[in-house]
Design an enzyme around this catalytic site. Sequence first.
Site, PDB file in Angstrom:
ATOM      1  N   CYS A 155      -5.025  -2.175   2.973  1.00 58.51           N
ATOM      2  CA  CYS A 155      -4.904  -1.852   4.397  1.00 58.51           C
ATOM      3  C   CYS A 155      -5.787  -2.770   5.243  1.00 58.51           C
ATOM      4  O   CYS A 155      -5.758  -3.979   5.099  1.00 58.51           O
ATOM      5  CB  CYS A 155      -5.239  -0.371   4.607  1.00 58.51           C
ATOM      6  SG  CYS A 155      -4.783   0.297   6.231  1.00 58.51           S
ATOM      7  N   LYS A 185      -9.878   1.879  -2.644  1.00 54.89           N
ATOM      8  CA  LYS A 185     -10.246   1.383  -1.315  1.00 54.89           C
ATOM      9  C   LYS A 185     -11.672   1.793  -0.954  1.00 54.89           C
ATOM     10  O   LYS A 185     -12.062   2.950  -1.106  1.00 54.89           O
ATOM     11  CB  LYS A 185      -9.259   1.919  -0.275  1.00 54.89           C
ATOM     12  CG  LYS A 185      -9.438   1.336   1.109  1.00 54.89           C
ATOM     13  CD  LYS A 185      -8.391   1.908   2.067  1.00 54.89           C
ATOM     14  CE  LYS A 185      -8.578   1.316   3.463  1.00 54.89           C
ATOM     15  NZ  LYS A 185      -7.657   1.936   4.435  1.00 54.89           N
ATOM     16  N   GLU A 203       0.838  -1.206   0.000  1.00 56.61           N
ATOM     17  CA  GLU A 203       0.000   0.000   0.000  1.00 56.61           C
ATOM     18  C   GLU A 203       0.874   1.257   0.000  1.00 56.61           C
ATOM     19  O   GLU A 203       1.860   1.344   0.723  1.00 56.61           O
ATOM     20  CB  GLU A 203      -0.905  -0.018   1.238  1.00 56.61           C
ATOM     21  CG  GLU A 203      -1.738   1.231   1.421  1.00 56.61           C
ATOM     22  CD  GLU A 203      -2.372   1.308   2.793  1.00 56.61           C
ATOM     23  OE1 GLU A 203      -3.275   2.142   2.968  1.00 56.61           O
ATOM     24  OE2 GLU A 203      -1.966   0.552   3.701  1.00 56.61           O
TER      25      GLU A 203
END
Length: 551
Positions: free
Chosen positions: A416, A368, A310
């Site tokens: 994440c 995301k 990430e």
Amino acid sequence: MIGSFKQLDAKRRKLEAGKPGINLDHPVLKSPLLPYLGSLLSGVLLALGFPGFGNATLMFVALVPLMFAVHSASVKRAAGLSLLSGFVFFMMSLWWLINLTGRVEGAGLKVSAVLGFAVLALYCALYFVPFGIAVALGSRKWVGNVLWKNIRFMFAVSLVWVGSEYLRGIAFTGFPWNPLGVSQYANATLIQVAEWGGVSIVSACIVFMNAGAFITFRQYTHGTRAKMYKPHFELMIGIMPVALSVAQGMNVLMNRQPRHETVTVALVQPNIEQQAKWDSALEPDIKKRLSELTATASRLGEVDLIIWPETALPQTVNLSAANQDQLSFAAGDGIPLLIGANSFRDGSYFNSSIFFNGKGHYAGHYDKQHLVPFGEYVPFPGLMRKFTPIEIDFGRGESSTVIPLKGKASFSPLICFEDTVAPLSRRAVLAGARWLVNQTNDGWFDPSAQSEQHLAHAVFRCVENRVPMARCTNTGVSGIIDAFGVVGRQLKPMSEGFTAGLLYPRQINQEKTFYTRKGNVVGKAGLVGGIGVLVILRGGIRIKRRKKTAE
């Protein structure tokens, strides 16, 4: 005559204690501090069961002190003791959040980070309260010498606990970190049952066994059974779900069907300090490190995909032609590359996973979906933004993205903490993903137990959906998890390097698990059933009080 009455009363108390010689009026047993000690002890034992301490076996008795602390308490007192226990647990198990103080500048932001940590722990502790109330009311109404009532109590408090965990995972965008079941992630035989009920069913087994142990121990102090020291049925019944889960897990692991289709991935772990990502002077060094690790990994041969973690790139990616040329070095040998970077598009910033094909051309991306409060957006920005270093809010992705890999099985990225949010993995598999990728940057909190705790959650996403996962992180833990939750080919935390290995994607014609098809039925049932239990218990106690008043 008075002496005779005293002797009879003493005998009665010995019988109630379950052992000749136990004095229920002993100052230690009647100390007002004892319930608080029990509450604190449960909080500590629960924390000790999670990665960072690693004593997972303690979880099967960790709730017993809290249950003793609240079993004869009023509703208000039970709520307070449960809140205390939960606060201790989350302060200990989430202690790594304190590392945020080293990632922000200024006394005000450091104080905000500490207060935010405490507030989060207190908020999560609220979800212990329904369990404590259920134990207090259930002990008065059901627990005693009647076996079927004791078993009803065991089921009831398990429902309440699982329902509370499920609610914590969805309320206010959800914080599903460290449900009890996650503590057992390394116990491959026990956790296979998650393909039916997710992590919730493992939590239920733990609480059910705790309830059986509590009732058994309670007989030693408050029971009236004649054969007090022989094993109680409640304890045996409490162990049964765990034993059956282990037996089912052994059967699953011993009868695994061979999978012949493979994907070879190379995971790059650059181990870049979080502060370095913000220093523009260090940007060339970061790119050089990524370039060298990628080039070395590409020379292994037979690599189907190279993955960066990430936000591996320090600059924002706008997917321009110039930027494609800049990134072509990583795919120059014909190897596709999946990078993590912030992207800018349509006036908004996104935390993205960007895919480049073997020719170095942009071929897809994922944004995301589950954003971190105070990390990627600020709730109530007019009021709260001044307490955070976040100046802009990130955009939110709308759906899972299934990325085709030429000649190989398609996959979906998770970014994440999204691998802790079970519905996202399920949606990706339903959309057609045959394996998962998690790109994360735990450099915000490392070195700490957070890396292993994060890995532990990812293990359950694999078991629930019977798909493997490649986890690529900045500082650790990078590795490959198979469809049965077994972790292999991992890099140690806080180390620079790469690892490559095979994973076996879910077969095209493989039947989806019950969990993938139906979702977290156990968690939902726990929420509905738990509310019903509390209503029944509260209502039953009030009816009894009214009858006594009328008499």
